[in-house]
Enzyme design. Structure first.
Site, short mmCIF file in Angstrom:
data_model
loop_
_atom_site.label_atom_id
_atom_site.label_comp_id
_atom_site.label_asym_id
_atom_site.label_seq_id
_atom_site.Cartn_x
_atom_site.Cartn_y
_atom_site.Cartn_z
N HIS A 1 39.29 42.34 36.95
CA HIS A 1 37.96 41.77 36.73
C HIS A 1 37.98 40.58 35.76
O HIS A 1 37.00 39.85 35.64
CB HIS A 1 36.97 42.85 36.25
CG HIS A 1 37.19 43.34 34.85
ND1 HIS A 1 37.79 44.54 34.57
CD2 HIS A 1 36.86 42.80 33.65
CE1 HIS A 1 37.82 44.73 33.26
NE2 HIS A 1 37.26 43.68 32.68
N SER B 1 39.39 42.76 27.15
CA SER B 1 39.76 43.25 28.47
C SER B 1 41.06 42.60 28.95
O SER B 1 41.21 41.38 28.91
CB SER B 1 38.64 42.95 29.46
OG SER B 1 38.89 43.55 30.70
N ASP C 1 42.04 48.01 39.13
CA ASP C 1 41.57 46.99 38.19
C ASP C 1 42.74 46.33 37.46
O ASP C 1 42.70 46.12 36.25
CB ASP C 1 40.59 47.58 37.17
CG ASP C 1 39.83 46.49 36.41
OD1 ASP C 1 39.75 45.35 36.92
OD2 ASP C 1 39.33 46.77 35.30
#
Length: 351
Positions: A147, A292, A177
């Site tokens: 993402h 992230s 992911d």
């Protein structure tokens, strides 16, 4: 029988030796008057017995010294942070690890691993967002979250030294992911060591390194709070709040939030219709938008997870329109999931 402490062959001086006959073992009487001699006593002469005591004492001292010496060596090893059972080559982890003198410290982990953590800027039609990544090879392979780079038209990577590279997507796995990108023209980079997430226990100390809000090389620490948490995130940027599943850092079109689902509830916005769920490590190490794709690291300097989601209470209700900071609920994809997926990512099969 009273021990005779006189030298062998000595006789009492206050008695007439001729008046006391001795008996041999065969019952024959001997008399000094006839020139006979008594047989030797039935025990070893006293001087020899005395000679054995110092030898025995020396042997005991030597054994004690050996025991004390071994204990002292073990103690020194413990004080130096060395495990005698782990000094063989089998205990060596390839890649960036913490030096022996700094082992077990946050500063030691940060010094050893920070060069292998990068900032990723992903530009898309919605704007530009910021995430993090982990260098896993010297020629510039970098692991991050899917993402972070989903929908990106251009990817720029900044090393801890400040040097920047353009990167290309090698492969992605939206179901996990995870994504693998490769720097153009890179060589001699510091690579991170991938650990073993199956050995992680609740309560283990960990360090997180990433680029929250574009602040490159930010280090936080905490513990592993829980294992095997079911975390759901958006597969791409098509349906999440603010139009950006990659929206980390709030630059350009990014929402600045980090949408995910846990326990049937959505946090930090809408994850959209296309989602994926994975088992995650939970940590209370502070994570913020931009972390992230960065690293969750054990105290030996080995990567045990890829940071992927966090709970950040929104203050939008108060009219500020921005997201609040970390409250100690962060999640990371276990590194064993990454290692099992590397061949797929390198082949581009998941793209």
């Amino acid at each position: 029988m009273t021990e005779n402490l006189r030298p062998s062959g000595a006789h009492p001086t206050d008695q007439d030796p001729t008046s006391y006959p001795y008996a041999s073992s065969c019952g024959t009487a001997y008399d000094s008057a006839t020139g006979g001699y008594p047989p030797p006593p039935p025990y070893a002469p006293t001087p020899r017995r005395r000679a054995k005591r110092p030898v025995a004492l020396l042997a005991a001292v030597a054994i004690a010294a050996g025991v004390i010496g071994g204990g002292a060596a073990t103690l020194v090893g413990q004080l130096n942070g060395q495990d005698p059972a782990a000094t063989g080559s089998g205990g060596v982890v390839n890649g960036t690890t913490v030096s022996q003198s700094s082992k077990g410290t946050v500063s030691g982990v940060a010094e050893a691993v920070s060069p292998a953590i990068v900032e990723i800027g992903a530009a898309s039609s919605a704007g530009r967002s910021t995430g993090s990544g982990v260098v896993i090879t010297e020629d510039g392979e970098i692991v991050t979250n899917n993402h972070v780079i989903a929908g990106a038209q251009q990817i720029q990577v900044t090393l801890s030294t400040g040097k920047t590279y353009t990167a290309d997507v090698v492969g992605t796995d939206p179901d996990k992911d995870l994504a693998l990108i490769k720097l153009r023209g890179a060589s001699g980079l510091k690579a991170a060591a991938l650990g073993d997430s199956s050995q992680v226990k609740v309560g283990d100390q960990v360090v997180a390194i990433g680029s929250p809000e574009g602040l490159t090389g930010t280090v936080t620490s905490g513990i592993v709070s829980a294992l095997d948490r079911d975390v759901t995130v958006a597969k791409d940027d098509s349906g999440s709040s603010g139009g950006s599943g990659q929206g980390q850092g709030g630059q350009g079109g990014g929402s600045g939030q980090w949408p995910f689902e846990f326990g049937g509830q959505q946090f930090n916005g809408d994850t959209g219709e296309e989602t994926t769920t994975y088992k995650a490590l939970q940590t209370d190490a502070s994570l913020n938008p931009g972390n992230s794709g960065g690293a969750l690291i054990n105290m030996d300097g080995a990567i045990i997870g890829i940071n992927s989601a966090m709970y950040s209470p929104s203050s939008a209700a108060a009219g500020s329109g921005s997201s609040a900071g970390s409250v100690g609920l962060g999640f990371a994809i276990p590194v064993n999931t990454l290692k099992a997926d590397l061949d797929t990512l390198r082949a581009g099969d998941g793209s």
